[in-house]
Design a protein around this motif. Structure first.
Motif, PDB file in Angstrom:
ATOM      1  N   ASP A  94      43.829 201.477  43.960  1.00 55.45           N
ATOM      2  CA  ASP A  94      43.975 200.063  44.294  1.00 55.45           C
ATOM      3  C   ASP A  94      44.560 199.890  45.695  1.00 55.45           C
ATOM      4  O   ASP A  94      45.407 200.687  46.134  1.00 55.45           O
ATOM      5  N   VAL A  95      44.150 198.846  46.369  1.00 56.13           N
ATOM      6  CA  VAL A  95      44.712 198.546  47.686  1.00 56.13           C
ATOM      7  C   VAL A  95      46.224 198.406  47.580  1.00 56.13           C
ATOM      8  O   VAL A  95      46.971 198.960  48.404  1.00 56.13           O
ATOM      9  N   SER A  96      46.697 197.703  46.557  1.00 57.79           N
ATOM     10  CA  SER A  96      48.142 197.500  46.391  1.00 57.79           C
ATOM     11  C   SER A  96      48.872 198.809  46.134  1.00 57.79           C
ATOM     12  O   SER A  96      49.986 199.016  46.616  1.00 57.79           O
ATOM     13  N   SER A  97      48.257 199.717  45.363  1.00 54.43           N
ATOM     14  CA  SER A  97      48.898 201.010  45.065  1.00 54.43           C
ATOM     15  C   SER A  97      49.104 201.807  46.339  1.00 54.43           C
ATOM     16  O   SER A  97      50.194 202.334  46.603  1.00 54.43           O
ATOM     17  N   GLU A  98      48.057 201.939  47.146  1.00 55.11           N
ATOM     18  CA  GLU A  98      48.173 202.726  48.371  1.00 55.11           C
ATOM     19  C   GLU A  98      49.073 202.025  49.385  1.00 55.11           C
ATOM     20  O   GLU A  98      49.838 202.689  50.099  1.00 55.11           O
ATOM     21  N   LEU A  99      49.013 200.707  49.438  1.00 55.45           N
ATOM     22  CA  LEU A  99      49.852 199.962  50.379  1.00 55.45           C
ATOM     23  C   LEU A  99      51.329 200.119  50.032  1.00 55.45           C
ATOM     24  O   LEU A  99      52.168 200.349  50.917  1.00 55.45           O
ATOM     25  N   CYS A 100      51.658 200.060  48.755  1.00 51.00           N
ATOM     26  CA  CYS A 100      53.050 200.205  48.321  1.00 51.00           C
ATOM     27  C   CYS A 100      53.574 201.605  48.640  1.00 51.00           C
ATOM     28  O   CYS A 100      54.693 201.763  49.124  1.00 51.00           O
ATOM     29  N   ARG A 101      52.742 202.624  48.385  1.00 55.50           N
ATOM     30  CA  ARG A 101      53.174 203.995  48.683  1.00 55.50           C
ATOM     31  C   ARG A 101      53.357 204.192  50.185  1.00 55.50           C
ATOM     32  O   ARG A 101      54.241 204.938  50.623  1.00 55.50           O
ATOM     33  N   ALA A 102      52.527 203.541  50.988  1.00 53.65           N
ATOM     34  CA  ALA A 102      52.671 203.642  52.442  1.00 53.65           C
ATOM     35  C   ALA A 102      53.990 203.030  52.902  1.00 53.65           C
ATOM     36  O   ALA A 102      54.709 203.607  53.732  1.00 53.65           O
ATOM     37  N   TYR A 103      54.341 201.858  52.357  1.00 54.26           N
ATOM     38  CA  TYR A 103      55.628 201.227  52.694  1.00 54.26           C
ATOM     39  C   TYR A 103      56.785 202.146  52.297  1.00 54.26           C
ATOM     40  O   TYR A 103      57.764 202.302  53.052  1.00 54.26           O
ATOM     41  N   GLU A 104      56.696 202.741  51.112  1.00 52.68           N
ATOM     42  CA  GLU A 104      57.767 203.642  50.653  1.00 52.68           C
ATOM     43  C   GLU A 104      57.931 204.820  51.610  1.00 52.68           C
ATOM     44  O   GLU A 104      59.039 205.155  52.022  1.00 52.68           O
TER      45      GLU A 104
END
Length: 1024
Positions: A285-295
């Motif tokens: 998911d876009v949100s899954s990868e985006l959240c991991r990138a922020y982390e």
């Protein structure tokens, strides 16, 4: 005050413990040490207040992996099931095809499929497929072509997408071969793939031995069928009717519907960590990868030369997020990568600064790679990607559909529910949706991800913890904890998403040990766990670790030979400390880093007072025993430096101290390892910095360690007291040093003896005793210098142990420990070898062995199953061994009685269940098919059943059963302590009526051995 309870014991039952407690001076304070691995678990329970070692042992079990390649047995079974399923479906399809051909009059009604097999004088089917385009085929020829095509109907894509991509190595070979054949079709002007394969120079009709150059698409086979039917009709073949073509096409193209399968798979997706009522989101998911990138970007720390730390600003993070999730390639960075080197260059970071936890050679790696988004950027138009990133809910809907689907049909159905244009929908069908990039689910739902990303977009939020607190999700996570109990639940009940059989078995055996201990002693006050590296590493990490270990072993052998040549001894006689010093000398370019002076090789090996290994940052202040904190230096330098950092020593104005600036330049120029260089150049080691070092070196916080820690903390009700933290994941470096200084390694040269399975029990004892106080005491003791330490070791170390005699008691109890083993009583396993053998003849001796042949080699088939009169398979795995005693049978000597051995194989289990199995006894030098049945007089008392791994007691002998050789009726028995064969085990032929034979039922704690004393060779025992 010490209890009067004798320290040397193999544990207690509940009544014994209750009686012991009545006489204890202090309230028990119990600490359980655990050393779990993928095939073992050491354990030790200590009462710190009363100085008692209550339990200590090693429990072994077989990891669910293949011995040869460490592939999970679940993968092997899944592949075997898939093969059997495909074979069944092919057989059903061919059966239906044969019925169609009979109905059409192409095949007589009274024949079977053998009628269609190629006979002498027949044209090969490959040739018929080609000539059938230009001349009428006979009924049998036409039937042969259709039946053959139905069985070999070509490659059917399953999720590679229209781009034709796959992660599977075999799949890539297949797709390449298909692409080559498609080009050959076009360039050669062939009408069908059958004509192309016949006219080409392949020289065969089937793929063999990993060669896939005859592969074609199922769609190409379908095209060929249409052409063949059309050509035969034009040539006047009345059998090639439209009705037969339609019915045949239904049979040829039949596939099991995938919708139900995909729905069942999705049901297995677990609940969100924060919102149990929500399903977890797909990793793609876009949100899954985006959240991991922020982390990842938020946790990035830059450590400068002076020790100061820097994190990225919110503006910098937003910039890199924009690069990673760009809808289109960026000029000069078409893959939109952000590496550590990128950040170093952008922020103009000094070459002397480093990224925390990142080796210098790893700085070319990406900080985070949104792999699914990157693949979509290659396939999808920029306009669609822009919509997906601007409207994350829309983007997540698309990615969820891709992750859910296993076929193009299912994906098409899922995309129909999303507001997409026809062009976008067609393009999305080109995505390789079964690729690993688009499979798997995380731990958070889309609802939770939306909240976390919203928090990360705020300037003041950097870390996941901060985002959880800001959104209230931390409280949600704490609310969802597993209900606590005084016993551990099964791990798959605690973590329903865990499907790894290796982890499940390791957790299951650890749980059995913990619950067994709790049932006797209650829940311990503390549990210390050191996790084996195999449980913490991915396959790639394991492979890299194996390569590094092999390289290190090769280097150590080289150093040992180098030192042995100088000393005039065998390499095995070279002390481990010399090998370690030689390794450091080579790493340092043969120089002392502190002074720059050359270290003489021969003197290093022959003069033990010449050099010493020094902790760069004092071990007594940091507890850092890592290789990156060690250097080889002259003994005089080590004594002058004392318990100081190089900076503290060299800026002390002492006469013998080296010049700091010269040293600093030397380190920058010659020390390549950034972690080591940072320690050499450390200029600040105050109390706060020391505490940080100690916490990192005493606690293991990697993923699997956290998982075990959470499992224990979340599920157990610990005794009430002042202590808040009841479970500690102990770092291996800390316990390794304690084990060494306490003299608990037991190897020939002071190293751990891994061949003796009791080392797991010793490790667990050290893990239980490992706390900050013990490690700090050892650190201060070892700081006195090597010579003084050798002279005063016993006295100095007495106050570093939980109590003065602790190490001696561990060593004494180790002598009593017999490793226990989980023995599977399951009767399912591989029944036959894969190879089919042709039976040439039989031997003419009494054994009457079938002479079987495969791949041009002939040998005796002592244990086979007939498939036909001239074909056989060799029987594979043994389920168990049955031992029968016939008390009336004559025997040599004055005593009577005869024992019979009956191996029962997995292949025999169906016959046993059906009631038509005949027990037969091994006869030496006789083929199994000619063994005689067990006599009725032996059956009256029933057999003794022995499973592989069981401990067998025969008179005054004890050993573990491994296998039996049926040619000579020879038992293979293993030593109880080490995996070596007992060579003088009494043969079954020597047993008599008065021979005592029994199987010892083992428990995981080893209490079964409390009343059995095992001698040092572990092959004899006596009952106390």
């Amino acid at each position: 005050m010490d209890s009067e309870q004798p320290p040397y014991t193999l544990g207690h039952d509940r009544d014994e413990w209750q009686e012991i407690k009545k006489h204890l001076t202090n309230r028990p304070y119990l600490v359980l040490g655990l050393d779990p691995g993928i095939s073992s678990c050491g354990f030790c329970l200590i009462d710190f207040n009363n100085h008692l070692i209550l339990e200590m042992g090693s429990h072994l079990f077989k990891a669910p992996q293949q011995d040869k390649n460490n592939v999970s047995l679940a993968v092997v079974r899944r592949n075997a099931r898939s093969t059997r399923r495909n074979n069944r479906r092919t057989a059903a399809r061919l059966s239906h095809c044969l019925a169609l051909l009979k109905e059409a009059g192409l095949v007589p009604n009274d024949v079977d499929k053998a009628w269609l097999q190629t006979r002498k004088g027949d044209k090969p089917v490959t040739k018929l497929r080609a000539v059938g385009l230009d001349r009428p085929l006979s009924d049998r020829e036409f039937a042969q072509v259709l039946y053959s095509l139905c069985g070999k109907r070509g490659y059917i894509p399953h999720g590679e997408g229209r781009a034709g991509e796959t992660d599977d190595a075999e799949g890539k070979k297949v797709l390449k071969a298909i692409a080559d054949n498609t080009k050959a079709m076009e360039s050669g002007g062939y009408r069908t793939v059958g004509e192309m394969l016949y006219r080409s120079d392949k020289g065969r009709s089937r793929n063999r031995g990993g060669n896939y150059d005859l592969c074609v698409y199922n769609s190409q086979i379908q095209d060929e069928v249409k052409v063949v039917f059309s050509a035969q009709r034009e040539l006047g073949n009345n059998r090639a009717t439209q009705e037969l073509e339609k019915s045949y096409f239904e049979c040829l193209t039949w596939e099991k519907k995938s919708a139900d399968h995909d729905a069942k798979v999705y049901e297995l997706v677990g609940p969100c960590t924060y919102f149990p009522e929500e399903k977890r989101a797909a990793n793609a998911d876009v949100s899954s990868e985006l959240c991991r990138a922020y982390e990842r970007l938020g946790h990035l720390v830059i450590v400068h030369e002076d020790g100061a730390e820097q994190t990225l600003t919110s503006e910098q993070i937003d910039k890199y997020i924009g690069i990673l999730f760009s809808p289109s390639p960026i000029r000069g960075n078409k893959d939109c990568k952000v590496t550590y080197n990128t950040i170093r260059k952008d922020l103009d970071i000094s070459a002397k600064s480093m990224f925390k936890g990142v080796a210098k050679e790893k700085e070319k790696d990406e900080v985070f790679a949104p792999k699914a988004w990157r693949k979509l950027r290659i396939i999808l138009p920029t306009s669609l990607l822009t919509s997906m990133i601007e409207d994350r809910s829309f983007g997540d809907d698309i990615c969820e559909a891709i992750a859910y689907s296993s076929t193009e049909e299912t994906l098409s159905e899922r995309l129909e529910t999303i507001d997409l244009s026809e062009d976008d929908r067609e393009t999305l069908l080109s995505v390789p949706f079964t690729s690993k990039l688009f499979k798997g689910y995380g731990n958070r739902s889309r609802k939770a991800l939306d909240l976390l990303i919203g928090a990360f977009e705020e300037p003041e939020i950097r870390t996941l913890t901060e985002a959880e607190v800001a959104t209230g999700l931390k409280g949600k996570r704490d609310e969802g904890r597993f209900p606590r109990s005084t016993l551990l639940p099964p791990y798959n009940a605690y973590d329903e998403t865990c499907r790894n059989p290796v982890v499940l078995r390791a957790m299951g055996r650890m749980r059995r040990i913990i619950n067994s201990i709790i049932k006797i002693y209650g829940v311990p006050d503390e549990i210390h766990v050191e996790l084996a590296r195999e449980l913490k590493q991915s396959k790639r990490e394991k492979d890299l670790a194996t390569k590094r270990r092999n390289a290190r072993e090769a280097d150590n052998k080289r150093y040992a030979k180098l030192a042995a040549d100088i000393l005039g001894v065998e390499p095995e006689a070279v002390r481990g400390n010399i090998i370690r010093m030689l390794a450091l000398r080579e790493e340092q370019g043969c120089k002392d880093i502190y002074t720059g002076d050359r270290i003489d090789l021969e003197r290093l090996v022959t003069d033990e007072h010449y050099c010493e290994i020094d902790h760069v940052l004092p071990y007594s202040r940091t507890c850092d025993d890592d290789q990156s904190n060690k250097t080889l230096t002259f003994a005089s330098n080590n004594q002058n430096k004392r318990e100081r950092t190089p900076y503290e020593w060299m800026t002390s104005d002492e006469e013998k101290a080296p010049n700091w600036e010269e040293y600093r330049n030397r380190v920058i120029a010659e020390v390549k390892n950034p972690r080591k260089r940072a320690k050499f150049l450390n200029t600040l080691l105050d109390e706060d910095t020391q505490e940080g070092f100690i916490n990192r070196n005493l606690n293991d916080t990697r993923y699997m360690s956290r998982a075990v820690k959470s499992y224990l903390e979340d599920c157990l009700i610990f005794p009430k007291g002042k202590r808040e933290k009841h479970v500690t994941a102990v770092a291996g470096g800390a316990t390794g040093n304690l084990r060494w200084v306490w003299g608990l390694n037991f190897g020939a040269h002071g190293e751990k003896n891994r061949k003796d399975d009791r080392h797991h029990a010793v490790d667990a004892a050290v893990i239980a005793a490992c706390n900050e106080s013990a490690v700090m005491k050892v650190a201060k003791t070892t700081s006195m210098g090597r010579e003084q330490f050798r002279k005063e070791r016993k006295a100095r170390l007495s106050n570093t142990q939980p109590w003065p005699t602790f190490a001696d008691e561990v060593a004494a109890i180790r002598e009593l420990v017999i490793p226990t083993r989980m023995v599977s009583h399951g009767v399912t396993g591989r029944m036959f070898e894969d190879t089919l053998y042709h039976i040439d003849d039989y031997t003419q001796d009494r054994g009457k062995y079938p002479l079987v042949r495969a791949k041009g080699k002939q040998n005796k088939g002592g244990n086979i199953r007939f498939i036909s009169d001239d074909t056989a398979q060799k029987i594979d795995g043994i389920a168990f061994l049955r031992l029968w005693l016939d008390p009336d049978a004559p025997a040599t000597g004055q005593t009577r009685g005869k024992w019979y051995a009956e191996p029962v194989y997995y292949a025999d289990i169906p016959s046993i269940k059906h009631g038509d199995y005949v027990p037969r006894a091994i006869e030496q030098d006789v083929a199994r098919i000619n063994w005689q049945p067990i006599p009725e007089s032996a059956k009256s008392s029933g057999p003794i059943t022995v499973y592989p791994g069981d401990v067998v007691l025969v008179d005054n002998r004890a050993a573990r059963f491994s296998k039996i050789g049926i040619t000579k009726c020879q038992l293979t028995m293993l030593n109880l302590l080490i995996k070596e064969r007992v060579t003088d085990w009494p043969s079954i032929g020597s047993w008599r009526q008065d021979t005592e034979v029994r199987v010892l039922g083992e428990d995981c704690l080893g209490h079964c051995y409390k009343h059995i004393a095992i001698t040092r060779d572990s092959s004899t025992y006596r009952v106390e």
